[in-house]
Design a protein around this motif. Structure first.
Motif, mmCIF file in Angstrom:
data_model
loop_
_atom_site.group_PDB
_atom_site.id
_atom_site.type_symbol
_atom_site.label_atom_id
_atom_site.label_comp_id
_atom_site.label_asym_id
_atom_site.label_seq_id
_atom_site.Cartn_x
_atom_site.Cartn_y
_atom_site.Cartn_z
ATOM 1 N N ARG A 195 0.793 -0.406 0.540
ATOM 2 C CA ARG A 195 0.070 -0.334 0.254
ATOM 3 C C ARG A 195 0.828 1.067 0.464
ATOM 4 N N VAL A 196 1.317 1.560 -1.690
ATOM 5 C CA VAL A 196 1.979 2.866 -1.587
ATOM 6 C C VAL A 196 1.427 3.854 -0.644
ATOM 7 N N MET A 197 -0.011 4.561 -1.051
ATOM 8 C CA MET A 197 0.274 5.961 -0.514
ATOM 9 C C MET A 197 0.375 5.516 1.078
ATOM 10 N N VAL B 19 3.842 6.299 2.029
ATOM 11 C CA VAL B 19 4.581 8.105 1.609
ATOM 12 C C VAL B 19 3.628 8.899 2.877
ATOM 13 N N VAL B 20 2.425 8.643 3.457
ATOM 14 C CA VAL B 20 2.101 9.852 4.474
ATOM 15 C C VAL B 20 2.543 9.035 6.124
#
Length: 118
Positions: free
Chosen positions: A98-100, A103-104
């Motif tokens: 889960r890349v997002m 990033v967060v």
């Protein structure tokens, strides 16, 4: 002054310059890449080489940003910058890519660590 010249001298000229010199050239190459990529075989050795080079370039940029950061990022301590990379990697591995979310998490570590230690 003629009407087209007056338009360029007004408040809209930066937006026109952005459109002409940034958006249009970028979009042209994107559409050409989409048209060309339809005929590529995903298992092609050339495409694999391109992926490897792109990954190496991205790793180099990230390493440069961590080890010799520019501007305000240089004020953030090295352990915080390293944690801001380690935490997203752990998040990606733990949450099935889960890349997002990664990033967060990385941004939260970087901003929180800079605020807490800075």
């Amino acid at each position: 002054m003629t009407a087209p010249i007056a338009f360029l001298d007004g408040p809209w000229w930066p937006y026109l310059a952005l459109l002409l010199f940034a958006v249009l050239p970028t979009e042209m190459w994107r559409w050409l890449a989409v048209a060309f990529a339809r005929r590529l075989d995903d298992s092609s050795p050339w495409l694999e080489w391109v992926r490897l080079v792109a990954t190496a370039l991205l790793a180099g940029v990230v390493a440069k940003l961590i080890l010799t950061p520019p501007g305000v990022l240089a004020d953030v301590p090295l352990p915080v910058r390293l944690a801001a990379i380690a935490v997203p990697v752990a998040v990606v591995l733990a949450t099935r890519r889960r890349v997002m979310l990664a990033v967060v998490a990385g941004e939260a570590v970087l901003i929180g660590g800079a605020w807490w230690l800075g």
